[in-house]
Design an enzyme around this catalytic site. Sequence first.
Site, PDB file in Angstrom:
ATOM      1  N   GLU A 267       0.894  -1.171   0.000  1.00  0.00           N
ATOM      2  CA  GLU A 267       0.000   0.000   0.000  1.00  0.00           C
ATOM      3  C   GLU A 267       0.920   1.205   0.000  1.00  0.00           C
ATOM      4  O   GLU A 267       1.550   1.508   1.003  1.00  0.00           O
ATOM      5  CB  GLU A 267      -0.899  -0.036   1.237  1.00  0.00           C
ATOM      6  CG  GLU A 267      -2.138   0.831   1.082  1.00  0.00           C
ATOM      7  CD  GLU A 267      -1.954   2.236   1.613  1.00  0.00           C
ATOM      8  OE1 GLU A 267      -1.548   3.118   0.807  1.00  0.00           O
ATOM      9  OE2 GLU A 267      -2.191   2.450   2.806  1.00  0.00           O
ATOM     10  N   CYS A 302      -1.794   8.881   2.957  1.00  0.00           N
ATOM     11  CA  CYS A 302      -1.459   8.376   1.615  1.00  0.00           C
ATOM     12  C   CYS A 302      -2.509   8.785   0.591  1.00  0.00           C
ATOM     13  O   CYS A 302      -2.194   9.012  -0.565  1.00  0.00           O
ATOM     14  CB  CYS A 302      -1.257   6.877   1.640  1.00  0.00           C
ATOM     15  SG  CYS A 302      -2.557   6.011   2.507  1.00  0.00           S
TER      16      CYS A 302
HETATM   17  P1  NDP Z   1       9.185   4.774   3.876  1.00  0.00           P
HETATM   18  O1  NDP Z   1       8.523   4.090   2.740  1.00  0.00           O
HETATM   19  O2  NDP Z   1      10.627   5.039   3.801  1.00  0.00           O
HETATM   20  O3  NDP Z   1       8.927   3.905   5.225  1.00  0.00           O
HETATM   21  C1  NDP Z   1       7.881   2.979   5.432  1.00  0.00           C
HETATM   22  C2  NDP Z   1       8.431   1.769   6.183  1.00  0.00           C
HETATM   23  O4  NDP Z   1       9.429   1.115   5.388  1.00  0.00           O
HETATM   24  C3  NDP Z   1       9.105   2.139   7.490  1.00  0.00           C
HETATM   25  O5  NDP Z   1       8.855   1.141   8.460  1.00  0.00           O
HETATM   26  C4  NDP Z   1      10.555   2.168   7.088  1.00  0.00           C
HETATM   27  O6  NDP Z   1      11.428   1.977   8.175  1.00  0.00           O
HETATM   28  C5  NDP Z   1      10.653   1.026   6.112  1.00  0.00           C
HETATM   29  N1  NDP Z   1      11.796   1.147   5.230  1.00  0.00           N
HETATM   30  C6  NDP Z   1      12.425   2.284   4.844  1.00  0.00           C
HETATM   31  N2  NDP Z   1      13.474   1.993   4.039  1.00  0.00           N
HETATM   32  C7  NDP Z   1      13.515   0.655   3.923  1.00  0.00           C
HETATM   33  C8  NDP Z   1      14.378  -0.251   3.241  1.00  0.00           C
HETATM   34  N3  NDP Z   1      15.411   0.170   2.490  1.00  0.00           N
HETATM   35  N4  NDP Z   1      14.117  -1.577   3.341  1.00  0.00           N
HETATM   36  C9  NDP Z   1      13.091  -2.012   4.091  1.00  0.00           C
HETATM   37  N5  NDP Z   1      12.269  -1.213   4.778  1.00  0.00           N
HETATM   38  C10 NDP Z   1      12.449   0.106   4.687  1.00  0.00           C
HETATM   39  O7  NDP Z   1       8.475   6.097   4.212  1.00  0.00           O
HETATM   40  P2  NDP Z   1       9.135   7.300   4.996  1.00  0.00           P
HETATM   41  O8  NDP Z   1       8.769   7.094   6.402  1.00  0.00           O
HETATM   42  O9  NDP Z   1      10.571   7.512   4.768  1.00  0.00           O
HETATM   43  O10 NDP Z   1       8.401   8.486   4.304  1.00  0.00           O
HETATM   44  C11 NDP Z   1       8.865   8.976   3.042  1.00  0.00           C
HETATM   45  C12 NDP Z   1       7.735   9.221   2.129  1.00  0.00           C
HETATM   46  O11 NDP Z   1       7.007   8.032   1.905  1.00  0.00           O
HETATM   47  C13 NDP Z   1       6.707  10.187   2.656  1.00  0.00           C
HETATM   48  O12 NDP Z   1       7.071  11.491   2.498  1.00  0.00           O
HETATM   49  C14 NDP Z   1       5.535   9.792   1.829  1.00  0.00           C
HETATM   50  O13 NDP Z   1       5.640  10.365   0.573  1.00  0.00           O
HETATM   51  C15 NDP Z   1       5.655   8.312   1.715  1.00  0.00           C
HETATM   52  N6  NDP Z   1       4.866   7.592   2.698  1.00  0.00           N
HETATM   53  C16 NDP Z   1       3.704   7.057   2.294  1.00  0.00           C
HETATM   54  C17 NDP Z   1       2.906   6.419   3.189  1.00  0.00           C
HETATM   55  C18 NDP Z   1       1.636   5.835   2.791  1.00  0.00           C
HETATM   56  O14 NDP Z   1       0.834   5.482   3.652  1.00  0.00           O
HETATM   57  N7  NDP Z   1       1.385   5.674   1.518  1.00  0.00           N
HETATM   58  C19 NDP Z   1       3.253   6.322   4.587  1.00  0.00           C
HETATM   59  C20 NDP Z   1       4.539   6.876   4.919  1.00  0.00           C
HETATM   60  C21 NDP Z   1       5.292   7.485   3.982  1.00  0.00           C
HETATM   61  P3  NDP Z   1      12.054   3.228   8.941  1.00  0.00           P
HETATM   62  O15 NDP Z   1      11.036   4.291   8.980  1.00  0.00           O
HETATM   63  O16 NDP Z   1      12.333   2.675  10.256  1.00  0.00           O
HETATM   64  O17 NDP Z   1      13.262   3.603   8.177  1.00  0.00           O
END
Ligand code: NDP
Length: 508
Positions: A267, A302
């Site tokens: 998602e 999102c």
């Molecule tokens: P991410 O996609 O980076 O993070 C979501 C999850 O994935 C977190 O638990 C994160 O861990 C984990 N993750 C991050 N990098 C990796 C990796 N290389 N391998 C495996 N898991 C990973 O979202 P962000 O929190 O950085 O937010 C950045 C952007 O993402 C936002 O500005 C927004 O645009 C989008 N976003 C979209 C969401 C949605 O619901 N559609 C929700 C959140 C963000 P950790 O945070 O511990 O690094």
Amino acid sequence: MTIRTASDWRSDATRLRFRRQAFIDGKTVDALSGLTFPAINPASGSTLVSVAACDQADVDVAVKSSRTAFERGAWSAISPSARKRVLLRLAELMMTHADELALLESLNMGKPITDSRNIDVPVSANCIAWNAEAIDKLYGEIAPTGSDALALVTREPLGVVAAVVPWNFPLLMACWKLGPALAAGNSVILKPAEQSPLSALRLAELAMEAGLPEGVLNVLPGLGETAGQALGLHMDVDALAFTGSTEVGKLFMGYSGKSNMKRVSLECGGKTPHIILRDCPNLDAAAQAVASGIFFNQGEVCNAGSRLLVEEPIREALLEKVIAISAGYMPGDPLDPATTMGAIVSKPQMDRVLEYIDSGKNEGAALVRGGKRVRVESGGFFVEPTVFDGVRNNMRIAREEIFGPVLSVVSCASAEEAVRVANDTIYGLAAAIWTSNIDTALSASRRLRAGSVWVNCFDEGNITVPFGGFKQSGFGRDKSIHAIEKYSDLKTTWIKINPTPAAARVLT
Ligand code: NDP
């Protein structure tokens, strides 16, 4: 329910105990490396507590624990109604501790306490309860075979499911995965986002108290690049359920291909078009929906309605109303029940939002409201509700997911053009359209490439309907009975009746 004031919440916050260890096999443990990372309060910039930074070694231990629990059968092999009883108890406990969970959520990610207490916690508990109630009402199938065979089609749990979730709705996104995955009989390893691990760690304790056997729910706080990646690449994780950015979603598809082809459901991001046509049935209601659609949860949603596609004849009137309403979303202390918009989750995220605002100005859009960091003296990360008019759909603020309180207004000449611009994006999570004409609504809904389409409303729905994306917003659905499909596999058991020596084999 007693009415709680800002000083009630602030005083509770001083007494709150933060869990800081990982939760593996029913016990709280430090990361094997001994490393920690800070959980920050984004409303002040101060550290709440240092939390265990789990990595590959902890993931190995957690996966072993989950696998052992799955094979032991104390959860996976008990009757659905027995699982239901435990999950209903968990939902009840969540509501008993609703104030505490709401406070953890607001302190750790900055959202208004009124939203945490009235939306995040009860909706999360309801998700657990709904899946619990559903699971003992799902029947298998008997296939239409000939009279010489009986073929059973049954659903079985997958085994070990890892859930990697974001920071914008920490508890809710976790429960959207945990509800159906646990109800279906899986063991689950939850990795909360590094910005917001505190409610998940408390939830694990409540799950044990509810009677979930050891190892069935493990919670591993840690960074994405370490713990998240290790889960994605693990050879003994059967499925990976992810919510977060499209960029990281793509990484998970790669991890799956490089390891054991674990099932991945994603998602991911969105750039939701909110279309208002000139025959909009109620411009005031539409303006309210536009404002809450982008400013609710600081725009960190999102499916936030970040692109307002409005027919030119009503653009000015609508914009005037949206700007007036946006004054009610000026950021405030998240612990004040009157606050409608809180802090952005972290400094890097705030900087990212401010950088997008700069890019909007540089690309020639007209900043007609907000655009600045505010409440700087608090040490927290607050951004004003911001509106850009005169946006073209090829500008970065119209194409990329900002994940902040920034609305881009694009003028359209017709319904036809609005639908075309709406679909001109890599995303397809949601869309909305306001019109008095049912034919226009239905034909637009068919043409809008999005997982959810709202007509004359925005972001409505409940647990009974699936939620998820088209295109690069991902695949697989959260919520509704369809979510359970993601966490189970179909099995055919073909039983021969009156077996006799085989004659010629006929394939059908
Ligand atoms: P991410 O996609 O980076 O993070 C979501 C999850 O994935 C977190 O638990 C994160 O861990 C984990 N993750 C991050 N990098 C990796 C990796 N290389 N391998 C495996 N898991 C990973 O979202 P962000 O929190 O950085 O937010 C950045 C952007 O993402 C936002 O500005 C927004 O645009 C989008 N976003 C979209 C969401 C949605 O619901 N559609 C929700 C959140 C963000 P950790 O945070 O511990 O690094």
